[in-house]
Enzyme design. Structure first.
Site, PDB file in Angstrom:
ATOM      1  N   LEU A 350       0.793  -1.020   0.033  1.00 22.57           N
ATOM      2  CA  LEU A 350      -0.092   0.063  -0.006  1.00 22.57           C
ATOM      3  C   LEU A 350       0.788   1.398  -0.177  1.00 22.57           C
ATOM      4  CD1 LEU A 350      -2.838  -0.926   2.531  1.00 22.57           C
ATOM      5  CD2 LEU A 350      -2.878  -0.917   0.145  1.00 22.57           C
ATOM      6  N   GLY A 351       2.026   1.156   0.461  1.00 23.33           N
ATOM      7  CA  GLY A 351       2.835   2.340   0.742  1.00 23.33           C
ATOM      8  C   GLY A 351       3.824   2.189   1.919  1.00 23.33           C
ATOM      9  N   GLY A 353       5.602   3.852   5.266  1.00 25.45           N
ATOM     10  CA  GLY A 353       5.227   4.692   6.424  1.00 25.45           C
ATOM     11  C   GLY A 353       6.548   4.774   7.023  1.00 25.45           C
ATOM     12  N   PHE A 355       9.257   4.224   9.470  1.00 28.41           N
ATOM     13  CA  PHE A 355      10.042   2.832   9.869  1.00 28.41           C
ATOM     14  C   PHE A 355       9.573   1.680   9.113  1.00 28.41           C
ATOM     15  CE2 PHE A 355      12.517   5.025  13.043  1.00 28.41           C
ATOM     16  CZ  PHE A 355      11.561   5.879  13.710  1.00 28.41           C
ATOM     17  N   GLY A 356       8.896   1.633   8.196  1.00 29.83           N
ATOM     18  CA  GLY A 356       8.479   0.349   7.426  1.00 29.83           C
ATOM     19  C   GLY A 356       7.379   0.581   6.260  1.00 29.83           C
ATOM     20  N   VAL A 358       3.939  -0.845   4.489  1.00 29.22           N
ATOM     21  CA  VAL A 358       2.409  -1.093   4.836  1.00 29.22           C
ATOM     22  C   VAL A 358       1.900  -2.060   3.671  1.00 29.22           C
ATOM     23  CG1 VAL A 358       0.393  -0.242   5.416  1.00 29.22           C
ATOM     24  CG2 VAL A 358       2.256   0.896   5.966  1.00 29.22           C
ATOM     25  N   LYS A 373       1.773  -3.355   8.942  1.00 28.61           N
ATOM     26  CA  LYS A 373       3.123  -2.525   8.712  1.00 28.61           C
ATOM     27  C   LYS A 373       4.146  -3.297   9.256  1.00 28.61           C
ATOM     28  CE  LYS A 373       4.984   1.873  10.389  1.00 28.61           C
ATOM     29  NZ  LYS A 373       4.786   3.184  11.420  1.00 28.61           N
ATOM     30  N   ASP A 469       3.943  13.715  13.220  1.00 24.88           N
ATOM     31  CA  ASP A 469       4.118  13.637  11.863  1.00 24.88           C
ATOM     32  C   ASP A 469       2.823  13.759  11.191  1.00 24.88           C
ATOM     33  OD1 ASP A 469       5.594  12.995   9.613  1.00 24.88           O
ATOM     34  OD2 ASP A 469       5.615  11.252   9.408  1.00 24.88           O
TER      35      ASP A 469
END
Length: 623
Positions: A350-351, A353, A355-356, A358, A373, A469
């Site tokens: 999905l994308g 984020g 630190f990691g 998703v 995630k 954030d």
């Protein structure tokens, strides 16, 4: 007439004029501790045992300086003409996390080795109060190799080379790259972790400063960046030459592998293959003993394979430690999440984020769609510390927050399971020609929902939660286009009424409040600043920093302020709305965005006040 003075077993030499006893040429094909008298190192700068000069290391925020210890004569007299010069150096920027680092390094010519400067975006060569507007400040020329895009200095991107004269607002800049023999430009990533060679040449006859870079020792025929300028007004008779670097939000090792410099001539060439080498990654595997017979090797491989198989099978089902029983909410098995995401396939990504990555998933038993995630292996946070934070955030319950459903630990891997948001992130509906345009009613409902969610974090939970954030990509939309604030990877929890501690500066450029970059202390007010940037994003349909915009429109907040003062504030509204909005409501949101984005923290409203303004329960104060 010149003569050569060999020093330090050909590791270093300088050429000295017989008449002036001033050095006219420097040559460092590597560095060593024995040459510390020839270089003045300050800040974090040090010479490693392998002969590499490191200006910063993988911590931050730091700055480091390395200057040749004696000033060089760069003009015939105080009011004379600047001399031509040429310099070549090899550098490497090794980020702590791949593709994330900062802020960069610079080749510097200055009147003083003692720079009263700051790290982060100031590159160790300037501080927050210097402007370069007065003649007394005409004492610095730099070529920056910048790896972070800074709104303050109108940077073009996060991978560029710039020429700076008495200011970090570059006089000329260009994306990092080099020209091939057929004049085709190839991009070059400054913080690739690999050696890059740079050439900086000033021609005092033609009054032009050229900068060239390449990934090898072969100098391209065409310079990457040229700037017409007479440096005579900016040079004193004697100047120091050297390097400066800094780190900030994230860290990098900024290293110089070799350096040559010459006045009124071409600097001696450097051969990357003969310079000190950057250390390679540690070997984590034990080699098989050389000389063993082929059958023996095969047997060893089979035995090791079976051992690994059983170890992996055992480790996939980690034993739950006592302290983990206190972590909530639900713990999933690694096998269950791997199956739900189809092996963490690229099709389910999905994308990215904090630190990691998703992934979209579907739990087999409940048929529930989730977002999983996978926290990066490169996160330097301790597992127990991270899970302790998750235990607090996992208890957050609010309709305008993306719900954490559970988690999984598999050795060093940490997987977090969230509600799946069918319409993805808000930024996909605002930027880069979205497939669907949100109308004003949808946009207002989204920002109102995020405001209510932030109010809950700041005041409604048993602890104060600072998100750190807030931005459009972290606002997720459900199937009814309701906005929910997600991605708590950078969030911090504090007791109500406690003093907030200084932490490492994290966040996203364009949303970071000015005081955070100075003090490292995130507060509820810094969350409000980021929310103000979000409001303007939603209204204008563009990012807080827009590299493709005109110079005066690069920074969203400054542009909206300019248009507001000129009485053209509605000209900033996203044209895709086709004028379908109430002007009073739109003006209120625009003014609220500007107030929330005030540089002075005490001038910003609290989230409780923000919600009242959005609900129409209170009127905005006068500007």
């Amino acid at each position: 007439m010149v003569y050569f003075l060999p020093l330090f077993s050909n590791l270093f030499f300088l050429v000295v004029s017989a008449f002036t006893s001033q050095p006219t040429e420097l040559f460092f094909p590597g560095f060593s501790d024995t040459k510390s008298d020839n270089l003045t190192l300050t800040g974090a700068a040090k010479i490693e045992k392998n002969g590499i000069l490191c200006l910063t290391n993988a911590t931050g925020p730091l700055l480091g300086h390395a200057f040749y210890s004696s000033p060089l004569r760069l003009k015939s007299s105080a009011k004379g003409k600047a001399f031509s010069f040429s310099t070549s150096f090899a550098f490497a920027i090794v980020p702590e996390y791949p593709a994330l680092g900062g802020h960069g390094l610079a080749f510097v010519i200055t009147t003083s080795k003692d720079l009263k400067a700051l790290p982060r975006q100031y590159l160790g060569i300037q501080n927050a109060t210097e402007t370069g507007d007065s003649p007394s400040n005409h004492d610095l020329v730099a070529v920056e190799f910048d790896t972070v895009q800074d709104l303050e200095f109108l940077d073009i991107d996060d991978n560029h080379v710039g020429i700076d004269i008495n200011s970090l607002d570059s006089n000329a800049s260009a994306p990092a790259g080099f020209y091939t023999e057929d004049s085709t430009k190839q991009n070059l990533t400054l913080m690739s972790g690999k050696p890059i060679q740079a050439w900086v040449d000033y021609d005092s006859v033609e009054n032009i400063l050229n900068v060239t870079i390449a990934p090898n020792s072969t100098r391209p025929r065409l310079p990457m960046l040229s700037f017409g300028v007479d440096l005579s007004p900016f040079f004193h008779e004697f100047m120091y030459v050297g390097f400066s670097a800094s780190t900030g939000l994230l860290s990098s090792s900024h290293c110089i592998l070799g350096w040559s410099f010459k006045i009124n001539g071409e600097a001696q060439g450097l051969d990357l293959s003969s310079l000190p080498s950057l250390p390679g990654p540690p070997n984590k595997h034990t080699a098989l003993i050389v000389g063993a017979s082929v059958p023996s090797v095969i047997l060893v491989i089979l035995a090791v394979s079976f051992a690994i198989y059983f170890l992996v099978k055992i480790n996939n089902d980690d034993v739950i430690e006592d302290w983990e029983l206190e972590i909530g909410p639900k713990r999933y098995s690694y096998h269950e999440l791997k199956q739900a995401t189809k092996g963490f396939s690229a099709k389910n990504l999905l994308g990215h984020g904090s630190f990691g990555r998703v992934y979209k998933g579907k739990l087999r038993d409940s048929k529930t769609q989730v977002a999983v995630k996978r926290v990066s292996h490169e996160s330097n946070q301790g597992l127990r510390e991270f899970l302790s934070e998750i235990s607090g955030i996992g208890r957050l319950r609010h309709r305008n927050l993306v719900q954490l459903l559970g988690w999984c630990r598999r050795r060093g891997d940490l997987l977090l399971v969230y509600d799946f948001m069918a319409n993805g992130s808000l930024d996909k509906f605002l930027f880069d020609e979205p497939k669907k345009t949100l109308n004003w009613g949808d946009r207002f409902r989204v920002i109102n929902g995020v405001a209510i969610g932030l109010l809950y974090l700041h005041e409604g939970y048993e602890q104060v939660v600072i998100h750190r954030d807030v931005k459009a990509s972290n606002v997720l939309l459900d199937d009814e286009l309701n906005g929910k604030l997600g991605d708590f990877g950078l969030a911090r929890l504090y007791e109500h009424g406690s003093n907030l501690r200084t932490t490492r500066v994290v966040g996203t450029l364009g949303y970071l409040a000015p005081e955070v970059t100075r003090t490292g202390k995130a507060t509820t007010s810094s969350d409000v600043y980021a929310f103000g940037a979000l409001l303007l994003e939603v209204v204008c349909g563009r990012r807080p920093i827009e590299p493709k915009a005109l110079p005066l429109e690069l920074g969203l907040v400054d542009w909206v302020w300019k248009m507001y003062r000129e009485g053209r504030v509605f000209d900033v509204v996203d044209p895709r709305l086709n004028g379908q909005y109430g002007e009073d409501e739109m003006l209120m949101v625009l003014k609220l965005g500007l107030i929330c984005s005030d540089d002075v923290p005490v001038a910003r409203p609290s989230m409780r006040q923000v919600v009242r303004y959005l609900d129409g329960e209170a009127e905005l104060p006068d500007f």
